[in-house]
Design a protein around this motif. Structure first.
Motif, PDB file in Angstrom:
ATOM      1  N   PHE A 138      20.959  -4.962   3.004  1.00  0.00           N
ATOM      2  CA  PHE A 138      19.934  -3.949   2.743  1.00  0.00           C
ATOM      3  C   PHE A 138      20.340  -3.023   1.590  1.00  0.00           C
ATOM      4  O   PHE A 138      19.588  -2.784   0.650  1.00  0.00           O
ATOM      5  CB  PHE A 138      19.730  -3.149   4.036  1.00  0.00           C
ATOM      6  N   SER A 139      21.567  -2.534   1.647  1.00  0.00           N
ATOM      7  CA  SER A 139      22.002  -1.520   0.677  1.00  0.00           C
ATOM      8  C   SER A 139      22.598  -2.108  -0.598  1.00  0.00           C
ATOM      9  O   SER A 139      22.550  -1.484  -1.656  1.00  0.00           O
ATOM     10  CB  SER A 139      23.028  -0.583   1.326  1.00  0.00           C
ATOM     11  N   LEU A 140      23.156  -3.319  -0.521  1.00  0.00           N
ATOM     12  CA  LEU A 140      23.817  -3.897  -1.697  1.00  0.00           C
ATOM     13  C   LEU A 140      22.950  -4.906  -2.451  1.00  0.00           C
ATOM     14  O   LEU A 140      23.214  -5.177  -3.626  1.00  0.00           O
ATOM     15  CB  LEU A 140      25.125  -4.579  -1.292  1.00  0.00           C
ATOM     16  N   CYS A 141      21.944  -5.446  -1.789  1.00  0.00           N
ATOM     17  CA  CYS A 141      21.142  -6.488  -2.435  1.00  0.00           C
ATOM     18  C   CYS A 141      19.735  -6.034  -2.800  1.00  0.00           C
ATOM     19  O   CYS A 141      19.170  -6.499  -3.788  1.00  0.00           O
ATOM     20  CB  CYS A 141      21.061  -7.726  -1.541  1.00  0.00           C
ATOM     21  N   LEU A 142      19.165  -5.143  -1.994  1.00  0.00           N
ATOM     22  CA  LEU A 142      17.860  -4.609  -2.388  1.00  0.00           C
ATOM     23  C   LEU A 142      18.011  -3.604  -3.522  1.00  0.00           C
ATOM     24  O   LEU A 142      17.165  -3.524  -4.407  1.00  0.00           O
ATOM     25  CB  LEU A 142      17.156  -3.966  -1.184  1.00  0.00           C
ATOM     26  N   LEU A 143      19.062  -2.829  -3.473  1.00  0.00           N
ATOM     27  CA  LEU A 143      19.411  -1.987  -4.624  1.00  0.00           C
ATOM     28  C   LEU A 143      20.236  -2.824  -5.596  1.00  0.00           C
ATOM     29  O   LEU A 143      20.918  -3.768  -5.196  1.00  0.00           O
ATOM     30  CB  LEU A 143      20.218  -0.768  -4.173  1.00  0.00           C
ATOM     31  N   THR A 144      20.168  -2.460  -6.885  1.00  0.00           N
ATOM     32  CA  THR A 144      20.898  -3.224  -7.901  1.00  0.00           C
ATOM     33  C   THR A 144      22.174  -2.473  -8.279  1.00  0.00           C
ATOM     34  O   THR A 144      22.126  -1.326  -8.731  1.00  0.00           O
ATOM     35  CB  THR A 144      20.037  -3.425  -9.165  1.00  0.00           C
ATOM     36  N   TRP A 145      23.299  -3.162  -8.058  1.00  0.00           N
ATOM     37  CA  TRP A 145      24.608  -2.580  -8.385  1.00  0.00           C
ATOM     38  C   TRP A 145      25.292  -3.458  -9.432  1.00  0.00           C
ATOM     39  O   TRP A 145      25.068  -4.667  -9.476  1.00  0.00           O
ATOM     40  CB  TRP A 145      25.500  -2.524  -7.148  1.00  0.00           C
ATOM     41  N   LYS A 146      26.144  -2.837 -10.210  1.00  0.00           N
ATOM     42  CA  LYS A 146      27.000  -3.647 -11.070  1.00  0.00           C
ATOM     43  C   LYS A 146      27.900  -4.474 -10.159  1.00  0.00           C
ATOM     44  O   LYS A 146      28.409  -3.954  -9.150  1.00  0.00           O
ATOM     45  CB  LYS A 146      27.835  -2.762 -11.986  1.00  0.00           C
ATOM     46  N   PRO A 147      28.112  -5.753 -10.483  1.00  0.00           N
ATOM     47  CA  PRO A 147      28.863  -6.622  -9.571  1.00  0.00           C
ATOM     48  C   PRO A 147      30.234  -6.089  -9.180  1.00  0.00           C
ATOM     49  O   PRO A 147      30.645  -6.237  -8.023  1.00  0.00           O
ATOM     50  CB  PRO A 147      28.980  -7.932 -10.362  1.00  0.00           C
ATOM     51  N   TYR A 148      30.949  -5.468 -10.119  1.00  0.00           N
ATOM     52  CA  TYR A 148      32.294  -5.000  -9.756  1.00  0.00           C
ATOM     53  C   TYR A 148      32.214  -3.823  -8.779  1.00  0.00           C
ATOM     54  O   TYR A 148      33.095  -3.642  -7.918  1.00  0.00           O
ATOM     55  CB  TYR A 148      33.111  -4.660 -10.998  1.00  0.00           C
ATOM     56  N   ILE A 149      31.152  -3.000  -8.871  1.00  0.00           N
ATOM     57  CA  ILE A 149      30.976  -1.904  -7.914  1.00  0.00           C
ATOM     58  C   ILE A 149      30.567  -2.471  -6.558  1.00  0.00           C
ATOM     59  O   ILE A 149      31.066  -2.041  -5.505  1.00  0.00           O
ATOM     60  CB  ILE A 149      29.920  -0.910  -8.425  1.00  0.00           C
ATOM     61  N   ALA A 150      29.651  -3.450  -6.582  1.00  0.00           N
ATOM     62  CA  ALA A 150      29.243  -4.107  -5.337  1.00  0.00           C
ATOM     63  C   ALA A 150      30.440  -4.760  -4.661  1.00  0.00           C
ATOM     64  O   ALA A 150      30.564  -4.753  -3.417  1.00  0.00           O
ATOM     65  CB  ALA A 150      28.166  -5.143  -5.626  1.00  0.00           C
ATOM     66  N   PHE A 151      31.343  -5.325  -5.476  1.00  0.00           N
ATOM     67  CA  PHE A 151      32.556  -5.952  -4.933  1.00  0.00           C
ATOM     68  C   PHE A 151      33.414  -4.921  -4.210  1.00  0.00           C
ATOM     69  O   PHE A 151      33.893  -5.158  -3.093  1.00  0.00           O
ATOM     70  CB  PHE A 151      33.349  -6.611  -6.064  1.00  0.00           C
ATOM     71  N   LEU A 152      33.597  -3.762  -4.844  1.00  0.00           N
ATOM     72  CA  LEU A 152      34.432  -2.723  -4.239  1.00  0.00           C
ATOM     73  C   LEU A 152      33.826  -2.218  -2.926  1.00  0.00           C
ATOM     74  O   LEU A 152      34.525  -2.045  -1.922  1.00  0.00           O
ATOM     75  CB  LEU A 152      34.614  -1.559  -5.217  1.00  0.00           C
TER      76      LEU A 152
END
Length: 654
Positions: A138-152
């Motif tokens: 819900f929070s990491l895929c519906l919102l768009t994050w830079k991959p390295y931030i999403a990884f962290l």
């Protein structure tokens, strides 16, 4: 490597892409926060009903700490995110981007925290950990994050959650820790989350770049639709549109407005001397000078070195005078003049194009008049303007109906005094305006790029006259034809000449081609090739009006001619100007050294003719012998003995 860094979000993004990501996240946050708010309100209501139905009020503190507090925190973060996103979408910029990003982080971390808390509680009771997995997606895929931030974020939350459940006793096995299957499934779920994050980021980034390119193209198209690309001031599309609106406003005082047309005299010479780059810089400077001088008025580039202005009449003469002085101060070795034509609309006239044409016509009327800067369109110009429009609109009709006549002016040998050639000149015998001289229509046809029609007609008419003379055993002589520079540009004039010569079986030595010196001073790649082709086909090429321009010697250096035709201006001061005779003598000597035949125009007296013969000039032309006349009259004068044709000139039949 660069592509990898881009795909993982390490490359610095431009402002447009950053704005696009922020805007996308704010839109997604609205839907997410609405779902969260509605869901948490429902969960609070459901929990409250359960407590009352089961008489658990005594344990309210436990349920508050275990459930209510989590629901309220998530509800509050969702409501905060919703307010922030809605305000942004509505265009309220009171909250900064930093605040929006902070709220986004808070909302995301609260969602993940909520998922961990609820799923730990569920796992301890032997239930599924779907809340955690749902909140991660819900929070990491519906919102768009830079991959390295999403990884962290995902790695730390997954590791923390896994660490917690790995220390708990599994209800189904009674053992502490997780099974291998759970570990594998957990890793696959985390990997899937990251793949979705990376794909989501790169798809959004690609769309952002696509939209950016599209917006840049639209911005550029919008800009060039109203702005001149070179000078940066408005173009004629904008000028016509705004001028029409202004003329049609009921509040416009039509008595106080005027159209101005500006032309930079000698700009072509400036371009030739200093190059196109310097010429463009000059155009930009003058464009902005005019724009600044008429601040608040409509100012546009018309074309080339021409500008138009629609302004108030008051004080316009002083402004033009000041502008003219500024332009003169920009000149170097080439003399520059700013010429202006003005047109004041009459009555309810609203034709902007016609107004510009009339202002332009007034401007053209003072070209080469170095004592005049401004000319107002008046009745005398009105008559000339109507004639100009008539000529442009009726050239085809004149050719079809035979209104265009060929007149011949004899060229005489200085040795024998006999005709050694003829120059073909056009006259327009119009039913409305009477006999029109070349000065009335040649320049106009060149300006409107219609001159090739006239010159093609003259070529065929001369060839037809030659054939008629042969068939009827009448006298004739080699004819020189005047070609415009535009003939070579607008049609295959050389091919057409060859076609007519073949059609009427005319010997090529009976057809010469005259090209004016001024045509050769304009840099055109096709002219040298055309002249070379004419000579290769067997036609003699003459340089007409030698000495009338600024580049005479350069022309002689760069081109090969058979005949040099000395401009009549050299004879204008024959009696009183002591310099005339030695200049003519030296020009004639130069032609001999260059192996050309010399011919002088404008011979009006016997004294001039004798002088030309004495200095070795081989041919002469002028009113002393004959003005241009129709072929019939020329034959009559030859038959009467007034004119004689040189014996060595004989008509060749097929």
């Amino acid at each position: 490597m660069k592509v990898l860094l881009q795909g993982l979000g390490f490359e610095k993004e431009c402002k447009y892409v950053r704005d696009y990501f922020y805007r996308t996240n704010m839109r997604a946050s609205i839907y997410m926060s609405i779902v969260v708010v509605v869901l948490e309100i429902w969960m609070i209501i459901r929990m409250t009903r359960t407590i009352f139905e089961h008489n658990l009020q005594s344990r309210f503190a436990y349920y508050f700490e275990k459930y209510y507090l989590n629901y309220i925190v998530l509800l509050a973060s969702g409501a905060l995110m919703l307010v922030c996103a809605v305000r942004y979408i509505k265009g309220e910029k009171k909250s900064s981007r930093a605040v929006g990003l902070l709220v986004k982080w808070i909302f995301t971390l609260v969602c993940i925290y909520f998922g961990i808390k609820v799923s730990l509680n569920d796992y301890s009771k032997g239930e599924q950990i779907l809340t955690f997995l749902t909140m991660e997606l819900f929070s990491l895929c519906l919102l768009t994050w830079k991959p390295y931030i999403a990884f962290l974020i995902s790695a730390s939350s997954y590791l923390y959650f896994f660490h917690r459940i790995d220390q708990m006793t599994a209800v189904n096995t009674g053992l502490i820790g997780t099974t291998d299957a759970t570990k594998v499934n957990f890793f696959i779920m985390w990997l899937s989350t990251m793949m979705v994050c990376i794909a989501n980021y790169n798809n959004t980034r690609a769309q952002a770049l696509k939209d950016q390119n599209l917006e840049e193209v639209n911005t550029y198209l919008s800009k060039i639709s109203v702005e001149d690309e070179l000078t940066g001031i408005h173009n004629m599309v904008y000028f016509r549109s705004e001028a029409e609106k202004l003329l049609n406003y009921v509040t416009t005082d039509r008595e106080s407005i005027i159209f101005l047309f500006f032309d930079i005299e000698n700009f072509k010479s400036y371009n030739e001397k200093y190059g196109f780059h310097a010429g463009n810089d000059l155009l930009k400077r003058i464009a902005h000078m005019i724009d600044a001088a008429f601040n608040g008025s409509l100012v546009s580039r018309f074309s080339d070195d021409h500008f138009v202005v629609l302004t108030r009449l008051d004080g316009v003469q002083n402004v033009i005078g000041e502008l003219s002085g500024e332009v003169k101060r920009l000149q170097k070795e080439v003399h520059l003049e700013l010429k202006c034509g003005a047109y004041k609309p009459v009555g309810d006239e609203a034709d902007v194009s016609l107004a510009c044409d009339r202002a332009r016509f007034a401007c053209n009327s003072i070209k080469k008049h170095y004592d005049r800067t401004l000319r107002l369109y008046d009745k005398s110009l009105e008559d000339k303007f109507h004639l100009k429009q008539y000529i442009v609109n009726n050239i085809d009709t004149a050719i079809q109906n035979g209104y265009i006549k060929v007149y011949y002016q004899p060229i005489v040998s200085t040795k024998t005094g006999c005709i050694c050639g003829l120059e073909a000149l056009a006259r327009w015998q119009d039913p409305k305006y009477g006999l029109l001289s070349p000065g009335a229509f040649i320049e106009i046809l060149e300006e409107y790029r219609q001159i090739y029609k006239l010159d093609k007609y003259i070529i065929e008419a001369v060839c037809r006259d030659y054939r008629d003379s042969v068939d009827n055993k009448k006298p004739f002589a080699p004819v020189s034809l005047n070609f415009s520079r535009l003939d070579f540009e607008l049609c295959d004039i050389v091919g057409y000449l060859c076609e007519m010569v073949e059609k009427y079986d005319v010997p090529k030595e009976f057809m010469d081609v005259e090209i004016t010196e001024s045509a050769l001073t304009v840099q055109q790649d096709f002219l040298p090739d055309a002249i070379k082709k004419l000579r290769e086909f067997g036609y003699k090429v003459w340089l007409d009006d030698f000495g009338s321009g600024y580049s005479s010697l350069n022309v002689l250096k760069d081109y090969h001619f058979d005949v040099l035709k000395i401009d009549m201006k050299f004879l204008s001061g024959f009696k009183n100007n002591e310099k005339t005779r030695p200049i003519l003598e030296n020009i004639v000597d130069l032609t001999k050294q260059l192996k050309m035949v010399s011919l002088t125009e404008g011979v009006e007296t016997k004294e001039q003719f004798d002088f030309l013969g004495n200095i070795g000039c081989e041919r002469a032309q002028g009113y002393l012998f004959s003005k241009p006349v129709p072929l019939k009259e020329l034959r009559e004068r030859i038959a009467a003995g007034e004119l004689k044709v040189c014996r060595d000139i004989s008509i060749k039949s097929a």
